[in-house]
Structure formats: structure tokens, C-alpha cells
Design a protein around this motif. Structure first.
Motif: not given
Ligand code: G3P
Length: 505
Positions: A67-96
Motif C-alpha cells: 500500500v505504501l508502494r502503490s500510493t507513494g506514501v513514505s512510512p514517515q508520513e504515517i501518524a499511527a496504526t490501528g489493528l483490527t482482526v477476526q475475533r476468537e481465532t487463536c493460536l499458541l507459539w514458542d516465544k524463543t
């Protein structure tokens, strides 16, 4: 970090069931560019559905870059990010190692239905509803996490359980986005795990015990609009603050401006989710709806939580996708509208969209999909029309349940989501409900909600009401002369539903 003049955009990451998306919004709240990738669905057994967590993470990265490439927007021009997701879907992972220990179990997956039935027989349903606001059902994360842990113990005994982390998709992606620094979730996603206590907004020790989930697996629960750290510099070449996380349905509620008690919206995504704002007081349903968190705000150390009532219907876009990829009756989703209009009615055919069991208001994990009423003259067009009509009938059942729970009947339905583009479906929805249906110009309300939350949290925007007030309406659908017939057909459809219930053991 104050917002600078150079920062002209907010980035939303919208990670849904069928695909992942990155969208840039400008100061006017308008969409300036987006990138989307469809997500592979794995069906290892009937009734099971899995996602590859690494694919979700890689797609998130590539959508951001694209999306940055196609719009020519640079990451420095982004003030903040918001994240929204499908709910309930879950997993386990190894932090190491950063490796998932198994594929993620998706919200539609029914593998733990038997476990939930057993808990219900032992009398736990009431305690669970009281503590979490949810109906005891395989839909939510708790029984899925328990299944994953059992699987790891049996199949990967070498795994050191002290290194295991658990999470819904927001938690997994946040952990990766922050360079593995932040293991957190927000209240709206946590409220869907069936492990969060709605009174304390923390993991409930008794429920963790019941589902045998060690507390140290679980992420920290933070307010939805607040500080979730920053996107690691390694990823886009600069740090970007992450300031909002929502479950996708709650994000759409936020984008629609539904911040007053009784305001509601219906999102037609993979499933269909009708959510009504209940304000800062928890409302309990007497009609099989869920009490859940709408969102919470950090408010400089004095957090507030808004609650909601929700009717979750599991199969909407998913049954259109099944017509396309499973039955191969259509080549694309928009074709359903053309086919449905080619016939005057369904020729007596009714479809029960219970491909993953039935959610609100039935909560029947053993219901399965059905076409009923087929005779020799029935054609493809009738079947396709019956599938679209079934989506509207489900929503009618939930609207009826909400009306029973509230003193003021619903008089307008605000909609969004992919399937709300279907004009036939929206016309039929207005007919079967007998009230107007209003569709906004931007249907990606989930992404918009995440962007609005993050942008408001960093001061990129100052006024929520003004921001949501700028959203443009696309079209209103008014009930037509066909409403009487549609409402009569609804009664027949309910008969079909009763046939599809309690189908599998
Ligand atoms: O509860 C499941 C829901 O969050 C999925 O949303 O948009 O992927 O249908 P969606």
C-alpha cells in the motif's frame, strides 16, 4: 510523540477471516489506498477450519509494503496504526523461536463442540455466561486453546511450556509488529475468548483453571484505544505508534459512530454481526444475545469501558464463497445478484446457512446447512436466491431478539461489509425487516474504525463526532410492496431451520 505536519495518514490493518488488508486514510477520513491478499482456508476435517499464522503475518507485512508502494506514501508520513482482526481465532507459539506450535483454530471451527457440551452437562454454562457474557459454545477461544495445549502435550512433548504464548490474531500480529516486544490484547478481543471476566476486565482464574490454560500463556489486556508500542523500525524503516486494537465487529461499530446506547450496526462479512451499543453499563440479554465489550479507552490512566449486545450469525459471505468455490454454481460474488433477479422467487426453496452450526439466537453447534423444498423445476437461480434470502432471514431473527431485549424497537439498520454491496440482498433485507436499511459509501467500516481509533488516540484527529459525521451515505433501501411476501417467507424459513437443527452428534 506529537503528530507532525509531515504526518498526513493513518494506517489500518484489517485482518479478517477470508483475507488481510492494509488501508491508508487521510485527514478527511477518506481512503487513499489499499492492498489486499486472500487468506488460505484449511479444512482438515468436516467442521474444522484452520489458518496459517505465519501466512497472516507475512501477508500483513506485504500488504503494508504494497500500500505504501502503490500510493507513494513514505512510512514517515504515517501518524499511527490501528489493528483490527477476526475475533476468537487463536493460536499458541514458542516465544524463543517465534514459531506457531500448530495452525490457528478459526472461530468457525467446531472441533471442540463435544467438550463444550460436556461442560454444559456439568452445569458450567451459567457460570460462564455470568462471568464472560457469552454463551458456552465452541465459537469462542477458550475450548480451542485447551485443545491446542492438549495437542502440543501429546504431539510435541519436547516443547518447554514456560516458553509458550497464547493469543488471538491481534496478539500474534502485535507481537510480531513490535519486534516480539509486546504480548498484549485489547478488551474487545479479550472479551471474546470466554476467559475474560467482564467485571474485572482481567483473565478469570476459575475459567483459566477450567480450561487448563496457564496464566503465563495469556497476554496483558489493555484498553482498545491506548498504547500498544510501536511497529519495529526493522519492518518499515521507521517506528510507527500502534494506538488502537479492536475486534473487527467492534471496530465497525466505532466507525459507524455508534457511541450512544441503542445505536447499532450490522456487518455482512464472512459471518454477519449485529451489534448494539449499551453504554458504560453492562446489559444482559434475555434472548440469547451476547454481552461483550464494545471498546475501552485509556483516558490518561482513568480507563472507561463501553459494552455491547451482539447477535453473531456464523455464515454470510462464507456461504457465497461456498457457492463459488465449493459448489461452483457462480464465478463471482456479484453474480449472485444478477441470478437472484432472474427469478421472481425461490420456487419454494429455503436454505439454512448452518455451514458452521448456528449462532444467535439458536446456538446449535450440531446444526448443519440444508436446502429444503426442492422440486424438479428448481434451477440454479432459485438456489442462489434462496442463499441470499437466508442471510436476510438470519438477520431478521436477531433483530427480533434485540427488539425483545430493548424497550425501543429498531427503526433503522446501518449496514456495512462486503455482502452489503449486493443490492438485491439489501432490498430483501429492508422488506423482511419492514424498516429502512442504510449503506455507507465506504464499506470497509472495520478498517475505518481501527484507523479512527488510532488517529484520535495520537491527536491526528481531535473530534470523534465530527470525524464519524463526515462519513458519506451511499444509499437507503426502503421496504417495498414485496414486504408482506418476504415476511411470510420468513415463517417458512424458520420451519426449514428447525429441520436442520441437532443434525450431527
Ligand atoms: O467473530 C468473528 C468475526 O470477528 C469475523 O469477522 O469479518 O472475518 O467475518 P469477519
Amino acid at each position: 510523540m506529537p503528530v507532525t505536519n509531515k504526518q498526513k495518514y493513518v494506517l489500518a490493518l484489517d485482518l479478517g477471516t477470508t483475507g488481510n488488508r492494509a488501508i491508508l486514510f487521510d485527514k478527511n477520513g477518506e481512503l487513499v489506498g489499499q492492498s489486499y491478499g486472500e487468506l488460505m482456508q484449511y479444512y482438515p476435517h468436516p467442521g474444522w477450519l484452520e489458518h496459517d499464522p505465519l501466512e497472516i503475518w507475512h501477508d500483513t507485512r506485504s500488504c503494508m509494503e504494497q500500500v505504501l508502494r502503490s500510493t507513494g506514501v513514505s512510512p514517515q508520513e504515517i501518524a499511527a496504526t490501528g489493528l483490527t482482526v477476526q475475533r476468537e481465532t487463536c493460536l499458541l507459539w514458542d516465544k524463543t523461536t517465534g514459531e506457531p506450535l500448530h495452525k490457528a483454530i478459526v472461530w468457525q471451527d467446531r472441533r471442540t463442540a463435544q467438550k463444550c457440551r460436556e461442560l454444559s452437562e456439568k452445569g458450567y454454562a451459567e457460570k460462564i455466561q455470568e462471568t464472560t457474557g457469552l454463551v458456552l459454545d465452541a465459537y469462542f477461544s477458550a475450548s480451542k486453546l485447551a485443545w491446542l495445549l492438549d495437542w502440543v502435550k501429546q504431539n510435541k512433548p519436547e516443547v518447554n511450556l514456560d516458553h509458550v504464548l497464547a493469543g488471538t490474531i491481534d496478539t500474534w500480529i502485535l507481537w510480531n509488529l513490535t519486534g516480539r516486544r509486546v504480548h498484549a490484547t485489547d478488551q474487545s478481543n479479550a472479551s471474546r475468548t470466554m476467559l475474560m471476566n467482564l467485571g474485572t476486565h482481567d483473565w478469570d482464574p476459575e475459567l483459566l483453571d477450567l480450561f487448563t490454560i496457564p496464566r503465563h500463556f495469556m497476554p496483558e489486556i489493555r484498553p482498545s484505544l491506548g498504547d500498544f508500542g510501536t511497529i519495529d523500525e526493522e519492518i518499515l524503516g521507521t517506528e510507527i505508534p500502534i494506538r488502537a486494537i479492536f475486534g473487527d465487529q467492534q471496530a465497525a461499530l466505532y466507525a459507524h459512530g455508534c457511541n450512544q446506547k441503542g445505536m447499532l450496526k450490522c456487518t455482512y462479512g464472512t459471518g454477519c454481526f449485529l451489534i448494539s451499543q449499551s453504554g458504560q453499563e453492562l446489559t444482559r440479554s434475555r434472548n440469547q444475545l451476547l454481552s461483550t465489550v464494545a471498546w475501552s479507552e485509556a483516558n490518561g490512566g482513568k480507563p472507561t469501558t463501553n459494552y455491547a449486545l451482539e447477535g453473531a450469525m456464523f455464515t454470510t459471505g462464507a456461504c457465497i464463497q461456498w457457492l463459488r468455490d465449493g459448489l461452483k454454481l457462480i464465478k463471482s460474488a456479484p453474480e449472485t445478484e444478477i441470478l437472484a433477479r432472474e427469478v421472481e422467487n425461490t420456487d419454494g426453496v429455503y436454505f439454512v446457512p448452518a455451514l458452521s452450526g448456528l449462532g444467535a439466537p439458536h446456538w446449535d453447534m450440531s446444526a448443519r446447512g440444508a436446502f429444503v423444498g426442492i422440486t424438479g423445476g428448481v434451477q440454479r437461480e432459485h438456489m442462489v436466491r434462496a442463499v441470499l434470502e437466508s442471510i436476510a432471514f438470519q438477520v431478521k431473527e436477531v433483530v427480533d431478539a434485540m427488539n425483545k431485549d430493548s424497550e425501543t424497537p429498531i427503526s433503522l439498520l446501518k449496514v456495512d461489509g462486503g455482502a452489503s454491496q449486493n443490492n438485491f440482498l439489501m432490498e430483501f433485507q429492508a422488506d423482511v425487516l419492514g424498516i429502512p436499511v442504510e449503506r455507507p459509501a465506504i464499506l470497509d467500516a472495520t478498517a475505518q474504525g481501527a484507523a479512527f481509533g488510532a488517529g484520535l488516540a495520537v491527536g491526528f484527529w481531535d473530534d470523534y463526532e465530527e470525524l464519524v459525521g463526515k462519513r458519506k451515505r451511499d444509499r437507503s433501501f426502503i421496504p417495498s410492496k414485496n414486504q408482506k411476501q418476504a415476511q411470510e417467507d420468513f415463517l417458512m424459513w424458520q420451519k426449514a431451520v428447525s429441520r436442520a437443527k441437532n443434525w450431527v452428534e
